[in-house]
Design an enzyme around this catalytic site. Structure first.
Site, PDB file in Angstrom:
ATOM      1  N   GLU A 197      -8.115  -4.825   5.562  1.00 50.12           N
ATOM      2  CA  GLU A 197      -7.928  -4.581   3.905  1.00 50.12           C
ATOM      3  C   GLU A 197      -6.828  -5.425   3.261  1.00 50.12           C
ATOM      4  O   GLU A 197      -7.086  -5.805   2.205  1.00 50.12           O
ATOM      5  CB  GLU A 197      -7.848  -3.007   3.644  1.00 50.12           C
TER       6      GLU A 197
ATOM      7  N   HIS B 124     -12.687   2.935  -0.171  1.00 50.75           N
ATOM      8  CA  HIS B 124     -12.835   1.976   0.766  1.00 50.75           C
ATOM      9  C   HIS B 124     -13.294   0.760   0.425  1.00 50.75           C
ATOM     10  O   HIS B 124     -14.096  -0.006   1.334  1.00 50.75           O
ATOM     11  CB  HIS B 124     -13.656   2.500   2.100  1.00 50.75           C
TER      12      HIS B 124
ATOM     13  N   ASN C 118       0.887  -1.076   0.026  1.00 43.63           N
ATOM     14  CA  ASN C 118       0.070  -0.064   0.136  1.00 43.63           C
ATOM     15  C   ASN C 118       1.028   1.343   0.035  1.00 43.63           C
ATOM     16  O   ASN C 118       1.513   1.513   1.032  1.00 43.63           O
ATOM     17  CB  ASN C 118      -0.822  -0.124   1.138  1.00 43.63           C
TER      18      ASN C 118
ATOM     19  N   ARG D  75     -10.861  16.013   6.987  1.00 42.60           N
ATOM     20  CA  ARG D  75     -11.787  16.201   5.595  1.00 42.60           C
ATOM     21  C   ARG D  75     -13.081  16.530   6.218  1.00 42.60           C
ATOM     22  O   ARG D  75     -13.727  16.245   7.118  1.00 42.60           O
ATOM     23  CB  ARG D  75     -11.701  15.161   4.815  1.00 42.60           C
TER      24      ARG D  75
ATOM     25  N   ARG E   6      -2.600  -2.118  -3.464  1.00 40.87           N
ATOM     26  CA  ARG E   6      -3.975  -1.231  -3.368  1.00 40.87           C
ATOM     27  C   ARG E   6      -3.656  -0.283  -4.333  1.00 40.87           C
ATOM     28  O   ARG E   6      -2.529   0.615  -4.368  1.00 40.87           O
ATOM     29  CB  ARG E   6      -3.824  -0.640  -1.992  1.00 40.87           C
TER      30      ARG E   6
END
Ligand code: AMP
Length: 407
Positions: A380, A175, A9, A236, A86
Protein backbone atom coordinates in the site's frame (compact mmCIF):
# COMPACT_ATOMS: atom_id res chain seq x y z
CA UNK A 1 11.98 13.62 -10.90
CA UNK A 2 14.94 12.77 -8.64
CA UNK A 3 14.58 12.79 -4.86
CA UNK A 4 12.71 10.77 -2.28
CA UNK A 5 9.05 10.40 -1.37
CA UNK A 6 7.94 10.07 2.24
CA UNK A 7 4.82 8.00 2.94
CA UNK A 8 2.96 8.60 6.19
CA UNK A 9 0.24 6.42 7.69
CA UNK A 10 -0.91 8.05 10.88
CA UNK A 11 -3.31 6.30 13.28
CA UNK A 12 -4.71 7.59 16.56
CA UNK A 13 -1.77 6.20 18.57
CA UNK A 14 0.61 5.02 15.86
CA UNK A 15 2.71 6.35 13.03
CA UNK A 16 4.14 4.40 10.11
CA UNK A 17 6.68 5.92 7.77
CA UNK A 18 8.27 4.67 4.56
CA UNK A 19 10.74 6.39 2.25
CA UNK A 20 11.04 5.55 -1.46
CA UNK A 21 13.61 6.71 -4.00
CA UNK A 22 12.60 8.10 -7.40
CA UNK A 23 12.51 4.59 -8.86
CA UNK A 24 10.16 3.47 -6.10
CA UNK A 25 12.72 1.40 -4.24
CA UNK A 26 11.87 1.33 -0.55
CA UNK A 27 14.82 2.81 1.36
CA UNK A 28 13.65 2.60 4.96
CA UNK A 29 10.58 2.07 7.21
CA UNK A 30 9.83 3.47 10.64
CA UNK A 31 7.10 2.73 13.14
CA UNK A 32 6.02 4.44 16.35
CA UNK A 33 3.35 2.99 18.62
CA UNK A 34 1.49 3.76 21.85
CA UNK A 35 1.85 7.45 21.10
CA UNK A 36 0.61 9.74 23.83
CA UNK A 37 1.39 7.17 26.54
CA UNK A 38 4.46 6.68 28.79
CA UNK A 39 5.25 3.41 27.01
CA UNK A 40 5.53 5.05 23.57
CA UNK A 41 8.36 3.70 21.43
CA UNK A 42 9.66 3.91 17.90
CA UNK A 43 11.57 1.44 15.80
CA UNK A 44 13.29 1.34 12.45
CA UNK A 45 12.12 -1.79 10.70
CA UNK A 46 14.78 -4.46 10.54
CA UNK A 47 16.48 -3.06 13.63
CA UNK A 48 15.81 -4.81 16.93
CA UNK A 49 16.57 -1.78 19.12
CA UNK A 50 13.54 0.24 20.06
CA UNK A 51 13.89 3.99 20.48
CA UNK A 52 12.49 5.47 23.68
CA UNK A 53 10.35 8.46 22.73
CA UNK A 54 8.50 8.83 26.01
CA UNK A 55 10.14 12.29 26.43
CA UNK A 56 8.03 13.58 23.54
CA UNK A 57 5.48 10.95 22.66
CA UNK A 58 3.37 13.20 20.42
CA UNK A 59 3.00 12.36 16.73
CA UNK A 60 5.22 15.34 15.94
CA UNK A 61 7.86 14.20 18.43
CA UNK A 62 7.90 10.64 17.08
CA UNK A 63 8.09 11.92 13.52
CA UNK A 64 11.04 14.21 14.34
CA UNK A 65 12.89 11.39 16.15
CA UNK A 66 12.38 8.89 13.34
CA UNK A 67 13.44 11.39 10.66
CA UNK A 68 16.61 12.14 12.68
CA UNK A 69 17.35 8.39 12.77
CA UNK A 70 16.68 8.10 9.04
CA UNK A 71 19.23 10.86 8.43
CA UNK A 72 21.85 8.97 10.44
CA UNK A 73 21.33 6.20 7.89
CA UNK A 74 21.74 8.65 5.01
CA UNK A 75 18.05 8.74 4.14
CA UNK A 76 16.22 12.10 3.90
CA UNK A 77 19.45 14.13 4.14
CA UNK A 78 17.56 16.40 1.74
CA UNK A 79 13.84 17.02 2.26
CA UNK A 80 11.59 14.68 0.23
CA UNK A 81 10.09 15.95 -3.05
CA UNK A 82 6.63 14.71 -2.03
CA UNK A 83 4.86 13.48 1.09
CA UNK A 84 1.98 11.04 0.57
CA UNK A 85 -0.52 10.51 3.38
CA UNK A 86 -2.93 7.65 3.79
CA UNK A 87 -6.33 9.22 4.48
CA UNK A 88 -9.05 6.74 5.32
CA UNK A 89 -12.25 8.52 4.32
CA UNK A 90 -12.66 10.81 1.34
CA UNK A 91 -16.46 10.51 1.20
CA UNK A 92 -17.90 11.19 -2.26
CA UNK A 93 -15.65 14.19 -2.67
CA UNK A 94 -12.43 12.43 -3.64
CA UNK A 95 -12.17 10.02 -6.54
CA UNK A 96 -8.40 10.35 -6.72
CA UNK A 97 -5.37 11.54 -4.73
CA UNK A 98 -5.45 15.25 -3.88
CA UNK A 99 -2.72 17.83 -3.32
CA UNK A 100 -3.26 19.06 0.23
CA UNK A 101 -4.52 22.64 0.42
CA UNK A 102 -6.57 24.40 3.11
CA UNK A 103 -9.72 23.46 1.12
CA UNK A 104 -8.70 19.78 1.03
CA UNK A 105 -8.02 19.82 4.77
CA UNK A 106 -11.50 21.25 5.29
CA UNK A 107 -12.99 18.50 3.13
CA UNK A 108 -11.12 15.80 5.10
CA UNK A 109 -12.43 17.36 8.31
CA UNK A 110 -15.93 17.31 6.86
CA UNK A 111 -15.61 13.53 6.26
CA UNK A 112 -14.48 12.96 9.85
CA UNK A 113 -18.00 12.14 11.06
CA UNK A 114 -17.84 9.11 8.73
CA UNK A 115 -14.46 7.96 10.14
CA UNK A 116 -14.15 9.51 13.59
CA UNK A 117 -11.23 7.30 14.63
CA UNK A 118 -9.24 7.67 11.44
CA UNK A 119 -9.60 11.01 9.66
CA UNK A 120 -8.63 13.18 12.68
CA UNK A 121 -5.54 10.99 13.18
CA UNK A 122 -4.65 11.30 9.49
CA UNK A 123 -4.92 15.09 9.82
CA UNK A 124 -2.59 15.01 12.83
CA UNK A 125 0.02 13.38 10.58
CA UNK A 126 -0.55 15.98 7.86
CA UNK A 127 -0.05 18.85 10.31
CA UNK A 128 3.03 17.24 11.92
CA UNK A 129 4.82 16.64 8.59
CA UNK A 130 3.71 20.09 7.39
CA UNK A 131 5.54 21.66 10.33
CA UNK A 132 8.65 19.58 9.79
CA UNK A 133 8.79 20.04 6.00
CA UNK A 134 6.94 23.34 5.40
CA UNK A 135 7.85 23.65 1.72
CA UNK A 136 7.24 20.10 0.55
CA UNK A 137 3.98 19.31 -1.30
CA UNK A 138 1.74 16.95 0.66
CA UNK A 139 -0.73 14.65 -1.05
CA UNK A 140 -3.71 12.83 0.45
CA UNK A 141 -4.35 9.32 -0.88
CA UNK A 142 -7.79 8.03 0.12
CA UNK A 143 -8.77 4.46 1.04
CA UNK A 144 -12.24 5.14 -0.35
CA UNK A 145 -11.28 6.74 -3.70
CA UNK A 146 -10.83 3.49 -5.67
CA UNK A 147 -14.41 2.48 -4.84
CA UNK A 148 -16.03 5.66 -6.10
CA UNK A 149 -16.72 3.75 -9.34
CA UNK A 150 -19.28 1.52 -7.56
CA UNK A 151 -22.62 1.63 -9.38
CA UNK A 152 -25.53 3.16 -7.49
CA UNK A 153 -27.18 -0.23 -6.97
CA UNK A 154 -24.02 -1.48 -5.24
CA UNK A 155 -23.45 1.52 -2.99
CA UNK A 156 -26.99 2.25 -1.83
CA UNK A 157 -28.43 0.61 1.26
CA UNK A 158 -32.13 -0.22 1.12
CA UNK A 159 -32.85 2.47 3.70
CA UNK A 160 -35.02 5.59 3.51
CA UNK A 161 -33.38 7.48 0.64
CA UNK A 162 -33.18 10.68 2.70
CA UNK A 163 -30.54 9.01 4.95
CA UNK A 164 -28.27 9.08 1.91
CA UNK A 165 -29.29 12.57 0.84
CA UNK A 166 -29.03 14.14 4.28
CA UNK A 167 -26.16 12.29 5.91
CA UNK A 168 -24.32 10.47 3.13
CA UNK A 169 -25.36 7.03 4.44
CA UNK A 170 -24.12 4.71 1.68
CA UNK A 171 -21.44 2.11 1.11
CA UNK A 172 -17.98 3.65 0.53
CA UNK A 173 -15.56 0.71 0.76
CA UNK A 174 -11.99 0.77 2.12
CA UNK A 175 -8.52 -0.78 1.46
CA UNK A 176 -8.69 0.95 -1.94
CA UNK A 177 -4.90 1.28 -2.22
CA UNK A 178 -4.42 -2.46 -1.67
CA UNK A 179 -7.18 -3.49 -4.08
CA UNK A 180 -5.88 -1.11 -6.76
CA UNK A 181 -2.39 -2.61 -6.30
CA UNK A 182 -3.91 -6.10 -6.79
CA UNK A 183 -5.45 -4.85 -10.03
CA UNK A 184 -2.12 -3.46 -11.28
CA UNK A 185 -0.17 -6.58 -10.29
CA UNK A 186 -2.74 -9.00 -11.72
CA UNK A 187 -2.74 -7.09 -15.02
CA UNK A 188 1.07 -7.16 -15.08
CA UNK A 189 1.30 -10.87 -14.23
CA UNK A 190 -1.35 -11.89 -16.75
CA UNK A 191 0.02 -9.49 -19.34
CA UNK A 192 -3.26 -7.64 -19.73
CA UNK A 193 -4.25 -4.00 -19.88
CA UNK A 194 -5.72 -2.59 -16.65
CA UNK A 195 -8.93 -1.68 -18.40
CA UNK A 196 -9.36 -5.29 -19.56
CA UNK A 197 -8.60 -6.92 -16.23
CA UNK A 198 -11.33 -8.37 -13.98
CA UNK A 199 -10.64 -9.97 -10.62
CA UNK A 200 -11.88 -10.69 -7.14
CA UNK A 201 -9.38 -9.23 -4.68
CA UNK A 202 -9.43 -10.55 -1.09
CA UNK A 203 -7.41 -8.39 1.33
CA UNK A 204 -7.16 -10.44 4.52
CA UNK A 205 -5.23 -8.80 7.35
CA UNK A 206 -6.35 -7.53 10.74
CA UNK A 207 -9.02 -5.79 8.71
CA UNK A 208 -10.48 -7.80 5.83
CA UNK A 209 -12.31 -6.76 2.70
CA UNK A 210 -13.06 -8.19 -0.70
CA UNK A 211 -13.61 -6.29 -3.95
CA UNK A 212 -14.96 -7.18 -7.37
CA UNK A 213 -13.03 -5.33 -10.07
CA UNK A 214 -14.56 -5.37 -13.56
CA UNK A 215 -12.45 -4.09 -16.44
CA UNK A 216 -10.18 -2.12 -14.10
CA UNK A 217 -12.93 -0.58 -11.96
CA UNK A 218 -14.18 -1.42 -8.47
CA UNK A 219 -17.81 -2.50 -8.89
CA UNK A 220 -18.57 -4.07 -5.52
CA UNK A 221 -16.82 -4.30 -2.18
CA UNK A 222 -17.59 -5.80 1.20
CA UNK A 223 -16.92 -2.84 3.53
CA UNK A 224 -19.61 -0.19 3.66
CA UNK A 225 -20.31 3.10 5.40
CA UNK A 226 -17.61 2.09 7.87
CA UNK A 227 -14.90 -0.61 7.84
CA UNK A 228 -17.11 -2.78 10.08
CA UNK A 229 -19.30 -4.27 7.35
CA UNK A 230 -18.52 -7.45 5.43
CA UNK A 231 -16.11 -10.23 6.28
CA UNK A 232 -15.15 -11.63 9.68
CA UNK A 233 -12.02 -9.75 10.86
CA UNK A 234 -9.56 -9.91 13.76
CA UNK A 235 -11.81 -8.12 16.26
CA UNK A 236 -14.62 -6.88 13.97
CA UNK A 237 -17.81 -8.84 13.41
CA UNK A 238 -18.45 -8.03 9.77
CA UNK A 239 -22.12 -8.39 8.75
CA UNK A 240 -24.70 -8.88 11.46
CA UNK A 241 -28.48 -8.75 11.61
CA UNK A 242 -29.38 -5.09 12.24
CA UNK A 243 -32.15 -6.43 14.49
CA UNK A 244 -29.39 -7.25 16.98
CA UNK A 245 -29.33 -3.66 18.29
CA UNK A 246 -32.95 -3.82 19.43
CA UNK A 247 -32.66 -7.39 20.69
CA UNK A 248 -29.64 -6.62 22.85
CA UNK A 249 -31.11 -3.29 24.02
CA UNK A 250 -33.76 -5.47 25.64
CA UNK A 251 -30.95 -7.27 27.48
CA UNK A 252 -29.49 -3.99 28.76
CA UNK A 253 -26.68 -3.58 26.19
CA UNK A 254 -26.67 -0.03 24.86
CA UNK A 255 -26.02 0.86 21.21
CA UNK A 256 -22.72 2.40 22.30
CA UNK A 257 -21.59 -0.78 24.09
CA UNK A 258 -22.65 -2.97 21.20
CA UNK A 259 -20.82 -0.72 18.74
CA UNK A 260 -17.70 -1.12 20.86
CA UNK A 261 -18.08 -4.90 21.09
CA UNK A 262 -18.72 -5.26 17.34
CA UNK A 263 -15.48 -3.38 16.63
CA UNK A 264 -13.18 -4.60 19.38
CA UNK A 265 -14.49 -7.83 20.91
CA UNK A 266 -15.95 -9.71 17.97
CA UNK A 267 -14.54 -11.44 14.87
CA UNK A 268 -11.86 -14.08 15.41
CA UNK A 269 -11.28 -12.86 18.97
CA UNK A 270 -14.94 -12.98 19.94
CA UNK A 271 -15.61 -16.38 18.45
CA UNK A 272 -12.45 -18.10 19.67
CA UNK A 273 -12.28 -16.36 23.07
CA UNK A 274 -8.54 -16.67 22.51
CA UNK A 275 -6.96 -14.28 20.03
CA UNK A 276 -7.51 -11.97 17.07
CA UNK A 277 -4.26 -13.14 15.48
CA UNK A 278 -4.76 -15.78 12.79
CA UNK A 279 -1.32 -17.34 13.23
CA UNK A 280 -1.93 -17.89 16.95
CA UNK A 281 -5.45 -19.09 16.22
CA UNK A 282 -4.24 -21.76 13.78
CA UNK A 283 -1.73 -22.99 16.40
CA UNK A 284 -4.46 -23.05 19.03
CA UNK A 285 -6.80 -25.02 16.74
CA UNK A 286 -3.97 -27.50 16.12
CA UNK A 287 -3.68 -27.89 19.90
CA UNK A 288 -7.30 -29.02 19.92
CA UNK A 289 -8.99 -25.81 21.08
CA UNK A 290 -12.48 -26.26 19.63
CA UNK A 291 -13.56 -22.59 19.45
CA UNK A 292 -10.36 -21.65 17.63
CA UNK A 293 -11.31 -24.11 14.90
CA UNK A 294 -14.86 -22.75 14.92
CA UNK A 295 -13.54 -19.21 14.41
CA UNK A 296 -11.44 -20.38 11.45
CA UNK A 297 -14.43 -22.22 9.96
CA UNK A 298 -16.70 -19.18 10.24
CA UNK A 299 -13.99 -16.91 8.80
CA UNK A 300 -13.46 -19.14 5.74
CA UNK A 301 -17.15 -19.81 5.14
CA UNK A 302 -18.03 -16.12 5.26
CA UNK A 303 -15.15 -15.31 2.93
CA UNK A 304 -16.23 -18.00 0.44
CA UNK A 305 -19.79 -16.75 0.61
CA UNK A 306 -18.59 -13.25 -0.28
CA UNK A 307 -16.45 -14.56 -3.15
CA UNK A 308 -19.61 -16.20 -4.52
CA UNK A 309 -21.53 -12.94 -4.05
CA UNK A 310 -18.83 -10.91 -5.83
CA UNK A 311 -19.23 -13.08 -8.93
CA UNK A 312 -22.65 -11.47 -9.50
CA UNK A 313 -20.83 -8.23 -10.39
CA UNK A 314 -18.56 -9.80 -13.00
CA UNK A 315 -19.11 -11.21 -16.47
CA UNK A 316 -15.60 -12.61 -16.66
CA UNK A 317 -12.90 -13.44 -14.10
CA UNK A 318 -9.17 -13.25 -14.76
CA UNK A 319 -8.17 -14.28 -11.23
CA UNK A 320 -9.13 -14.69 -7.61
CA UNK A 321 -6.38 -12.91 -5.67
CA UNK A 322 -5.35 -13.33 -2.02
CA UNK A 323 -3.37 -10.66 -0.16
CA UNK A 324 -2.80 -9.16 3.34
CA UNK A 325 -1.05 -10.90 6.24
CA UNK A 326 -3.48 -13.85 6.22
CA UNK A 327 -4.07 -13.97 2.47
CA UNK A 328 -0.34 -13.97 1.71
CA UNK A 329 0.80 -16.35 4.43
CA UNK A 330 -1.89 -18.83 5.35
CA UNK A 331 -2.16 -21.77 2.95
CA UNK A 332 -4.69 -23.32 5.33
CA UNK A 333 -7.12 -20.40 5.14
CA UNK A 334 -6.85 -20.19 1.35
CA UNK A 335 -7.42 -23.94 0.96
CA UNK A 336 -10.32 -24.08 3.41
CA UNK A 337 -12.01 -21.12 1.69
CA UNK A 338 -11.63 -22.41 -1.86
CA UNK A 339 -13.00 -25.84 -0.78
CA UNK A 340 -16.38 -24.12 -0.51
CA UNK A 341 -16.18 -22.86 -4.09
CA UNK A 342 -16.14 -26.00 -6.22
CA UNK A 343 -19.40 -24.95 -7.89
CA UNK A 344 -17.55 -21.94 -9.35
CA UNK A 345 -14.88 -24.34 -10.63
CA UNK A 346 -12.13 -22.93 -8.41
CA UNK A 347 -9.54 -25.55 -7.42
CA UNK A 348 -6.28 -25.03 -5.53
CA UNK A 349 -3.05 -26.94 -6.19
CA UNK A 350 -1.85 -27.99 -2.73
CA UNK A 351 1.90 -27.89 -3.45
CA UNK A 352 1.75 -24.42 -4.97
CA UNK A 353 -0.53 -23.28 -2.15
CA UNK A 354 1.76 -24.60 0.59
CA UNK A 355 4.59 -22.68 -1.05
CA UNK A 356 2.49 -19.48 -1.01
CA UNK A 357 2.57 -19.12 -4.77
CA UNK A 358 6.37 -19.15 -4.93
CA UNK A 359 6.55 -22.43 -6.90
CA UNK A 360 4.75 -21.02 -9.93
CA UNK A 361 5.21 -17.26 -9.51
CA UNK A 362 2.08 -16.25 -7.57
CA UNK A 363 -0.15 -18.97 -9.07
CA UNK A 364 -1.76 -21.52 -6.73
CA UNK A 365 -4.59 -22.86 -8.92
CA UNK A 366 -4.78 -26.52 -9.95
CA UNK A 367 -4.64 -27.26 -13.67
CA UNK A 368 -8.33 -28.25 -13.37
CA UNK A 369 -9.28 -24.85 -11.97
CA UNK A 370 -11.64 -22.83 -14.15
CA UNK A 371 -9.88 -19.59 -13.12
CA UNK A 372 -6.38 -18.63 -11.96
CA UNK A 373 -5.88 -18.14 -8.21
CA UNK A 374 -3.03 -15.83 -7.21
CA UNK A 375 -1.17 -14.87 -4.03
CA UNK A 376 0.20 -11.32 -4.31
CA UNK A 377 1.93 -9.46 -1.46
CA UNK A 378 0.30 -6.07 -1.03
CA UNK A 379 2.28 -2.83 -1.03
CA UNK A 380 0.00 0.00 0.00
CA UNK A 381 2.89 2.37 0.74
CA UNK A 382 4.16 1.99 -2.83
CA UNK A 383 0.73 2.92 -4.19
CA UNK A 384 0.71 6.03 -1.97
CA UNK A 385 4.28 6.99 -3.00
CA UNK A 386 3.38 6.55 -6.64
CA UNK A 387 0.20 8.64 -6.37
CA UNK A 388 2.04 11.37 -4.44
CA UNK A 389 4.89 11.65 -6.93
CA UNK A 390 2.47 11.59 -9.88
CA UNK A 391 0.49 14.45 -8.32
CA UNK A 392 3.66 16.52 -7.92
CA UNK A 393 4.75 15.76 -11.49
CA UNK A 394 1.32 16.74 -12.82
CA UNK A 395 1.36 19.95 -10.78
CA UNK A 396 4.70 20.90 -12.32
CA UNK A 397 3.80 19.80 -15.85
CA UNK A 398 0.05 19.25 -16.16
CA UNK A 399 -0.75 16.36 -18.51
CA UNK A 400 -1.22 17.66 -22.07
CA UNK A 401 -4.80 17.46 -23.23
CA UNK A 402 -4.99 15.31 -26.32
CA UNK A 403 -6.80 16.84 -29.27
CA UNK A 404 -8.82 14.23 -31.08
CA UNK A 405 -10.42 14.61 -34.44
CA UNK A 406 -14.16 14.82 -34.29
CA UNK A 407 -16.07 13.08 -36.99
P1 AMP B 1 -1.85 -7.53 8.37
O1 AMP B 1 -2.90 -6.69 9.05
O2 AMP B 1 -1.95 -7.50 6.87
O3 AMP B 1 -0.46 -7.27 8.88
O4 AMP B 1 -2.17 -9.05 8.79
C1 AMP B 1 -2.14 -9.49 10.10
C2 AMP B 1 -2.75 -10.88 10.19
O5 AMP B 1 -1.99 -11.78 9.35
C3 AMP B 1 -2.69 -11.46 11.60
O6 AMP B 1 -3.93 -12.11 11.89
C4 AMP B 1 -1.57 -12.49 11.49
O7 AMP B 1 -1.70 -13.54 12.40
C5 AMP B 1 -1.80 -12.97 10.07
N1 AMP B 1 -0.65 -13.76 9.61
C6 AMP B 1 0.61 -13.34 9.34
N2 AMP B 1 1.39 -14.41 9.03
C7 AMP B 1 0.59 -15.52 9.09
C8 AMP B 1 0.80 -16.91 8.88
N3 AMP B 1 1.99 -17.38 8.53
N4 AMP B 1 -0.27 -17.75 9.04
C9 AMP B 1 -1.47 -17.27 9.41
N5 AMP B 1 -1.72 -15.98 9.61
C10 AMP B 1 -0.72 -15.10 9.46
Amino acid sequence: MKGTTLVVNCGSSSLKLAVFDHQYNRLINGLAERLGTPSAYAVITGNKDTIDISGDSTHRGALATLIKRFRKRNVLGLPPVAIGHRVVHGGEKFTDAAMITPAVIEAIEACASLAPLHNPANLTGIHATGELFPNVPQIAVFDTAFHQSLPEYAYLYALPYEYYQQWGVRRYGFHGTSHSFMLAETARLLNKKLENTSLISAHLGNGCSITAIANGKSVDTSMGLTPLEGLVMGTRSGDIDPGLFDFLAGKGISAEDLHHDLNHKSGLLGLSQQTNDMRTLVASADDGHRLSQVAIDVFCFKLARYIGAMSSSLSTLDALVFTGGIGENSARIRARTVEHLSLLGLVIDSDSNLNHGRLREHHIEHTNSRFPILVIPTNEELVIANAALESVRNAIAPPQSITTETS
